[in-house]
Design a protein around this motif. Structure first.
Motif, PDB file in Angstrom:
ATOM      1  N   LYS A   1       8.995  -2.293  12.470  1.00 29.26           N
ATOM      2  CA  LYS A   1       8.290  -2.906  13.601  1.00 29.26           C
ATOM      3  C   LYS A   1       7.823  -4.332  13.263  1.00 29.26           C
ATOM      4  CE  LYS A   1       8.003   0.955  16.225  1.00 29.26           C
ATOM      5  NZ  LYS A   1       8.716   2.180  15.986  1.00 29.26           N
TER       6      LYS A   1
ATOM      7  N   HIS B   1       0.735   9.675  19.108  1.00 26.60           N
ATOM      8  CA  HIS B   1       1.969  10.139  18.477  1.00 26.60           C
ATOM      9  C   HIS B   1       2.419  11.466  19.080  1.00 26.60           C
ATOM     10  CE1 HIS B   1       1.513   7.571  14.548  1.00 26.60           C
ATOM     11  NE2 HIS B   1       2.058   6.896  15.553  1.00 26.60           N
TER      12      HIS B   1
ATOM     13  N   LEU C   1       1.377   5.646  -2.082  1.00 28.89           N
ATOM     14  CA  LEU C   1       1.151   6.903  -1.366  1.00 28.89           C
ATOM     15  C   LEU C   1       2.114   8.012  -1.719  1.00 28.89           C
ATOM     16  CD1 LEU C   1       0.335   5.576   2.202  1.00 28.89           C
ATOM     17  CD2 LEU C   1      -1.198   6.072   0.307  1.00 28.89           C
TER      18      LEU C   1
ATOM     19  N   GLU D   1       8.970   3.018   9.322  1.00 26.82           N
ATOM     20  CA  GLU D   1       8.538   2.783  10.703  1.00 26.82           C
ATOM     21  C   GLU D   1       7.765   1.462  10.821  1.00 26.82           C
ATOM     22  OE1 GLU D   1       7.845   3.741  13.952  1.00 26.82           O
ATOM     23  OE2 GLU D   1       9.786   4.679  13.681  1.00 26.82           O
TER      24      GLU D   1
ATOM     25  N   PHE E   1       5.391   9.534   2.449  1.00 26.84           N
ATOM     26  CA  PHE E   1       5.052   8.506   3.423  1.00 26.84           C
ATOM     27  C   PHE E   1       6.101   7.418   3.535  1.00 26.84           C
ATOM     28  CE2 PHE E   1       1.109  10.721   2.906  1.00 26.84           C
ATOM     29  CZ  PHE E   1       0.722  10.858   4.231  1.00 26.84           C
TER      30      PHE E   1
ATOM     31  N   LEU F   1       0.821  -1.215   0.000  1.00 26.26           N
ATOM     32  CA  LEU F   1       0.000   0.000   0.000  1.00 26.26           C
ATOM     33  C   LEU F   1       0.853   1.263   0.000  1.00 26.26           C
ATOM     34  CD1 LEU F   1      -3.007  -0.334   2.471  1.00 26.26           C
ATOM     35  CD2 LEU F   1      -3.044  -0.255  -0.015  1.00 26.26           C
ATOM     36  N   PHE F   2       1.966   1.199   0.718  1.00 27.46           N
ATOM     37  CA  PHE F   2       2.808   2.388   0.853  1.00 27.46           C
ATOM     38  C   PHE F   2       3.305   2.873  -0.504  1.00 27.46           C
ATOM     39  CE2 PHE F   2       3.159   0.555   5.126  1.00 27.46           C
ATOM     40  CZ  PHE F   2       2.841   1.670   5.878  1.00 27.46           C
TER      41      PHE F   2
ATOM     42  N   GLN G   1      10.277   1.503  24.698  1.00 25.98           N
ATOM     43  CA  GLN G   1      10.489   1.678  23.261  1.00 25.98           C
ATOM     44  C   GLN G   1      11.315   0.522  22.696  1.00 25.98           C
ATOM     45  OE1 GLN G   1      12.223   5.420  22.025  1.00 25.98           O
ATOM     46  NE2 GLN G   1      10.885   5.411  20.235  1.00 25.98           N
TER      47      GLN G   1
ATOM     48  N   ILE H   1      -9.104   4.472   7.529  1.00 26.37           N
ATOM     49  CA  ILE H   1      -8.973   5.177   6.246  1.00 26.37           C
ATOM     50  C   ILE H   1      -9.978   4.613   5.241  1.00 26.37           C
ATOM     51  CG2 ILE H   1      -7.476   5.540   4.241  1.00 26.37           C
ATOM     52  CD1 ILE H   1      -5.089   5.626   6.230  1.00 26.37           C
TER      53      ILE H   1
ATOM     54  N   ALA I   1      -8.036  10.480   4.971  1.00 25.58           N
ATOM     55  CA  ALA I   1      -6.871   9.975   5.710  1.00 25.58           C
ATOM     56  C   ALA I   1      -6.599  10.823   6.950  1.00 25.58           C
ATOM     57  CB  ALA I   1      -5.650   9.958   4.792  1.00 25.58           C
TER      58      ALA I   1
ATOM     59  N   PHE J   1       8.693   7.549   5.321  1.00 23.24           N
ATOM     60  CA  PHE J   1       9.074   7.362   6.725  1.00 23.24           C
ATOM     61  C   PHE J   1       8.040   6.523   7.486  1.00 23.24           C
ATOM     62  CE2 PHE J   1       6.076  10.613   7.514  1.00 23.24           C
ATOM     63  CZ  PHE J   1       5.895  10.790   8.875  1.00 23.24           C
ATOM     64  N   ALA J   2       6.777   6.665   7.080  1.00 20.01           N
ATOM     65  CA  ALA J   2       5.740   5.819   7.698  1.00 20.01           C
ATOM     66  C   ALA J   2       5.998   4.356   7.341  1.00 20.01           C
ATOM     67  CB  ALA J   2       4.353   6.246   7.224  1.00 20.01           C
TER      68      ALA J   2
ATOM     69  N   VAL K   1       5.716  14.153  15.248  1.00 24.05           N
ATOM     70  CA  VAL K   1       5.231  13.157  14.286  1.00 24.05           C
ATOM     71  C   VAL K   1       3.889  13.597  13.706  1.00 24.05           C
ATOM     72  CG1 VAL K   1       4.350  10.793  14.066  1.00 24.05           C
ATOM     73  CG2 VAL K   1       6.518  11.203  15.238  1.00 24.05           C
TER      74      VAL K   1
ATOM     75  N   ARG L   1       2.070  -0.876  18.203  1.00 25.01           N
ATOM     76  CA  ARG L   1       2.230   0.070  17.082  1.00 25.01           C
ATOM     77  C   ARG L   1       1.698  -0.535  15.779  1.00 25.01           C
ATOM     78  NH1 ARG L   1       2.048   3.694  20.198  1.00 25.01           N
ATOM     79  NH2 ARG L   1       3.849   4.332  21.424  1.00 25.01           N
TER      80      ARG L   1
ATOM     81  N   LEU M   1      -5.535   1.936  11.628  1.00 29.38           N
ATOM     82  CA  LEU M   1      -5.508   3.162  10.817  1.00 29.38           C
ATOM     83  C   LEU M   1      -5.968   2.864   9.386  1.00 29.38           C
ATOM     84  CD1 LEU M   1      -4.757   6.146  10.393  1.00 29.38           C
ATOM     85  CD2 LEU M   1      -2.413   5.411   9.916  1.00 29.38           C
TER      86      LEU M   1
ATOM     87  N   ARG N   1       5.476  -3.360  22.691  1.00 26.35           N
ATOM     88  CA  ARG N   1       5.238  -1.996  22.200  1.00 26.35           C
ATOM     89  C   ARG N   1       5.137  -2.004  20.670  1.00 26.35           C
ATOM     90  NH1 ARG N   1       6.944   3.804  24.175  1.00 26.35           N
ATOM     91  NH2 ARG N   1       7.197   4.887  22.196  1.00 26.35           N
TER      92      ARG N   1
HETATM   93  C1  1PZ Z   1      -4.305   5.584   1.688  1.00 22.23           C
HETATM   94  C2  1PZ Z   1      -4.224   6.733   2.626  1.00 22.23           C
HETATM   95  C3  1PZ Z   1      -2.935   6.878   3.288  1.00 22.23           C
HETATM   96  C4  1PZ Z   1      -2.914   7.673   4.513  1.00 22.23           C
HETATM   97  C5  1PZ Z   1      -1.611   7.619   5.151  1.00 22.23           C
HETATM   98  C6  1PZ Z   1      -1.591   7.891   6.598  1.00 22.23           C
HETATM   99  C7  1PZ Z   1      -0.228   7.622   7.101  1.00 22.23           C
HETATM  100  C8  1PZ Z   1      -0.029   7.810   8.553  1.00 22.23           C
HETATM  101  C9  1PZ Z   1       1.412   7.717   8.875  1.00 22.23           C
HETATM  102  C10 1PZ Z   1       1.783   7.474  10.290  1.00 22.23           C
HETATM  103  C11 1PZ Z   1       3.254   7.702  10.455  1.00 22.23           C
HETATM  104  C12 1PZ Z   1       3.819   7.319  11.775  1.00 22.23           C
HETATM  105  C13 1PZ Z   1       5.236   7.745  11.882  1.00 22.23           C
HETATM  106  C14 1PZ Z   1       5.985   7.393  13.099  1.00 22.23           C
HETATM  107  C15 1PZ Z   1       5.459   7.088  14.247  1.00 22.23           C
HETATM  108  C16 1PZ Z   1       6.265   6.696  15.461  1.00 22.23           C
HETATM  109  O1  1PZ Z   1       6.449   7.807  16.284  1.00 22.23           O
HETATM  110  C17 1PZ Z   1       5.498   5.621  16.184  1.00 22.23           C
HETATM  111  C18 1PZ Z   1       6.048   5.326  17.577  1.00 22.23           C
HETATM  112  O2  1PZ Z   1       7.113   4.490  17.549  1.00 22.23           O
HETATM  113  P1  1PZ Z   1       7.896   4.059  18.895  1.00 22.23           P
HETATM  114  O3  1PZ Z   1       8.057   5.264  19.762  1.00 22.23           O
HETATM  115  O4  1PZ Z   1       7.086   2.990  19.590  1.00 22.23           O
HETATM  116  O5  1PZ Z   1       9.204   3.512  18.396  1.00 22.23           O
HETATM  117  N1  1PZ Z   1       5.473   4.465  15.319  1.00 22.23           N
HETATM  118  C19 1PZ Z   1       4.337   3.940  14.902  1.00 22.23           C
HETATM  119  O6  1PZ Z   1       3.272   4.315  15.295  1.00 22.23           O
HETATM  120  C20 1PZ Z   1       4.460   2.780  13.940  1.00 22.23           C
HETATM  121  C21 1PZ Z   1       4.116   3.164  12.545  1.00 22.23           C
HETATM  122  C22 1PZ Z   1       2.708   2.921  12.156  1.00 22.23           C
HETATM  123  C23 1PZ Z   1       2.445   3.473  10.804  1.00 22.23           C
HETATM  124  C24 1PZ Z   1       1.391   2.722  10.167  1.00 22.23           C
HETATM  125  C25 1PZ Z   1       0.926   3.321   8.947  1.00 22.23           C
HETATM  126  C26 1PZ Z   1      -0.029   2.479   8.265  1.00 22.23           C
HETATM  127  C27 1PZ Z   1      -0.788   3.223   7.245  1.00 22.23           C
HETATM  128  C28 1PZ Z   1      -0.667   2.642   5.950  1.00 22.23           C
HETATM  129  C29 1PZ Z   1      -1.515   3.244   4.935  1.00 22.23           C
HETATM  130  C30 1PZ Z   1      -1.127   2.708   3.673  1.00 22.23           C
END
Ligand code: 1PZ
Length: 220
Positions: A78, A157, A64, A74, A68, A60-61, A108, A128, A145, A70-71, A161, A117, A124, A113
């Motif tokens: 994990k 977050h 985007l 991340e 994204f 999916l990424f 962390q 979406i 989104a 960095f998402a 972030v 995440r 999420l 943890r």
């Molecule tokens: C199709 C529409 C797309 C919409 C996209 C929305 C994207 C949201 C992005 C979120 C980015 C998160 C970035 C970093 C977060 C970190 O601070 C945390 C905490 O980590 P820790 O302190 O425990 O080490 N990390 C996370 O929450 C893990 C990342 C989850 C991101 C999942 C995104 C999934 C969305 C996919 C959509 C295709």
């Protein structure tokens, strides 16, 4: 043929992976064994099966765009950590029990943890899709989104972030561009997104219950 849902689209691959996983949670399919004391016990969801479904999300990424990246990094890091864990631990509850014992549930980088995440990431995506289907062609992917992110992930977050994510939303493709990149039509996308929403719900609830059953609040 582009847009023909008879072929395996990225969304269908993800959806089917989570349907297979959700199937494992259904009572009739759960492997049961008689414990030493004669009590019927459940094995619980296997970590390797969970990780393998989560790995599929990565495609999916690619739809985007660069903001994204960095998402993606991340999320992927994990999941990779949990894949490593699955070489030693059989089930999801095994890793939480380990962290409970070591008092590292919220630390962390700990497995528990990272599981939390990843679970937020799965939720999420569900949110979406929900927003995407609730709205019509005049409503942008960015708005859908943003709303989903505000509901599901933003509360957990940091400010930095959240700011970066909201800024990145402006670079998301349009609704039509997304359909094209996903190789879906309006009809097929609706069906496939709904299937993911249904399949992911019991998995998300299952993970939450693992924490709650161990008196761990989900406010982080
Ligand atoms: C199709 C529409 C797309 C919409 C996209 C929305 C994207 C949201 C992005 C979120 C980015 C998160 C970035 C970093 C977060 C970190 O601070 C945390 C905490 O980590 P820790 O302190 O425990 O080490 N990390 C996370 O929450 C893990 C990342 C989850 C991101 C999942 C995104 C999934 C969305 C996919 C959509 C295709």
């Amino acid at each position: 043929m582009i847009g023909d849902a008879r072929f395996n689209t990225p969304l269908l691959v993800i959806t089917e992976a989570f349907e297979d996983l959700a199937d494992l949670l259904k009572p009739r399919r759960q492997k049961r064994e008689i414990g030493r004391n004669g009590v019927v016990s459940n094995d619980g969801l296997r970590l390797d099966a969970f990780c393998s479904a989560c790995t599929h999300v990565s495609v999916l990424f690619g739809c985007l765009g660069f903001a994204f990246k960095f998402a993606e990094m991340e999320y992927v890091s994990k999941v990779r950590d949990l894949v490593e864990a699955s070489k030693t631990f059989d089930t999801l509850h095994n890793i939480i029990d380990l962290d409970v014992m070591n008092q590292t549930v919220k630390t962390q980088g700990s497995y528990s943890r990272n599981l939390r995440r990843v679970r937020l990431g799965l939720d999420l995506i569900r949110a979406i899709f929900e927003q995407f289907l609730m709205t019509n062609e005049y409503y942008s992917l960015k708005d859908a989104a943003t709303k989903a992110y505000t509901q599901v992930c933003a509360p957990f977050h940091t400010w930095g972030v959240r700011t970066a994510v909201y800024a990145g939303m402006y670079t998301l493709p349009t609704r039509d561009q997304l359909l094209l990149r996903l190789n879906e039509t309006d009809q097929s996308v609706e069906k496939n997104m709904r299937r993911y929403m249904e399949a992911s719900r019991p998995i998300i609830e299952y993970i939450d219950k693992l924490y709650i059953d161990r008196n761990i609040k989900l406010d982080w």
